[in-house]
Motif scaffolding. Sequence first.
Motif, PDB file in Angstrom:
ATOM      1  N   LYS A 245       0.802  -1.222   0.000  1.00 25.18           N
ATOM      2  CA  LYS A 245       0.000   0.000   0.000  1.00 25.18           C
ATOM      3  C   LYS A 245       0.835   1.271   0.000  1.00 25.18           C
ATOM      4  O   LYS A 245       0.497   2.244  -0.695  1.00 25.18           O
ATOM      5  N   ILE A 280      -7.529   2.587  -1.627  1.00 24.28           N
ATOM      6  CA  ILE A 280      -6.450   1.596  -1.534  1.00 24.28           C
ATOM      7  C   ILE A 280      -6.014   1.384  -0.093  1.00 24.28           C
ATOM      8  O   ILE A 280      -5.501   0.309   0.266  1.00 24.28           O
ATOM      9  N   GLN A 281      -6.241   2.362   0.760  1.00 21.11           N
ATOM     10  CA  GLN A 281      -5.833   2.240   2.156  1.00 21.11           C
ATOM     11  C   GLN A 281      -6.619   1.160   2.899  1.00 21.11           C
ATOM     12  O   GLN A 281      -6.153   0.631   3.911  1.00 21.11           O
ATOM     13  N   ASP A 285      -4.256  -6.604   2.215  1.00 21.84           N
ATOM     14  CA  ASP A 285      -2.935  -6.878   1.655  1.00 21.84           C
ATOM     15  C   ASP A 285      -2.931  -8.156   0.819  1.00 21.84           C
ATOM     16  O   ASP A 285      -2.170  -8.255  -0.149  1.00 21.84           O
ATOM     17  N   LEU A 288      -3.596  -7.460  -2.821  1.00 23.90           N
ATOM     18  CA  LEU A 288      -2.459  -6.865  -3.521  1.00 23.90           C
ATOM     19  C   LEU A 288      -1.402  -7.918  -3.825  1.00 23.90           C
ATOM     20  O   LEU A 288      -0.794  -7.917  -4.905  1.00 23.90           O
TER      21      LEU A 288
END
Length: 403
Positions: A245, A280-281, A285, A288
Amino acid sequence: ENADSDEEGEEEIDWYFEQNLCEEDSMQITASTLDYGYGFNFSKIGVFKNLLDEFGQLLDVKDPDSKPHRERRKERFERELENFSSDHYLCDLYESDEINDILSHRSNWQTLLDSPDTTTQTSTTFDAHHPLLAFSTAEQEAMLALPRRNYKLSEEEKMPVFLSLLDILFGECFDERLSQGEGGAESGWNIAKLSSTLSSCAKHTSLKRTIVSTIRRALIYPLYRHWDLCIAVWWDVAHILTIGKAAIIKSLLNVLEKFKETEGYYIFSQLYIQDYAVWIQSVPDSHLQSLAFALKKVIPGVVKSDVELELDELEQAAELVLQEQQDHAQPTHGDVPPPDKLAVDTLIENIQRSLNLDSDDSESESSEDDDDDDDNDEEDSSDTESDSSQSDDESEANDEVVR
């Protein structure tokens, strides 16, 4: 803890699944965001319709509010074909000194990944206080200025949103590599032009299509157009995803800053970048990491024929012409001059003749010598027609004599 619990409740995304764009019903067209939307999560309609006088020149698709995604893609594809310059592509292929310098550039993210203290770590355990991941005062202020919003995306909505993020990150990584991390006056244009999400209000349906779309545009529009450069940029994107991130947010903040310095481009920040920097925050995870893994798996499978610009045919023709030039060359010391030292202009002219390529870009970029050649061709043609006419007259005269 909330982030961990949210991540546990999130389903993994199938990055290899290709979604289908809605078929257009010619009998009943509704201006729904599903068919016509753009902006973050394709949730906006009617924005450009009201602002076309100001922003119409920023888009490669005219009046996107009146066209569904499938029609936008068709218009974009046709325009790209018109704009592709085989001359420019071949010049960059054989005069590649500057491109080699760009290819040798190492991004901050590659440096971070290759550092000894991170080679065995995963992206979730990178030191947040690492100088490359720490947010500067300006970046912190930019984050505080972002809108405060909550995003609830359905499972079907997530994949297109992620694919558009990749599309935007490609533009940012291309500009970073092109400018050696310094940015420049053309940065905003580079990012928006290479991202069909931004310049064409596109909606991607698969990971491979996203990769192909950006490579195709990167071989048509920027100053340097080289296949290896495009692939290197996609690996830069993969590195950003791998780190996580912090790298993505810093990249998006870079985009915001570059758009701020480009007249009119704030509309892209409002429609896309600000929302992405906030959303995106809250992304798990695991998403991603799985996207980074999928991207690294798909990139090596992308080949030149995928972009549908006849690159293989162009390069094969170039190799034949080079071989002919080398065969006819008579070097003093018996050494054949390398391809990049041969007359590239002559090379391109011969290739164009052999392939009989006829593109608008080639015509607009042709030299005065080519214009003279065209005039000579017209004279030769008129002479031929004149000779033919005289021959016909003589034939008729002979027929009269026979009679």
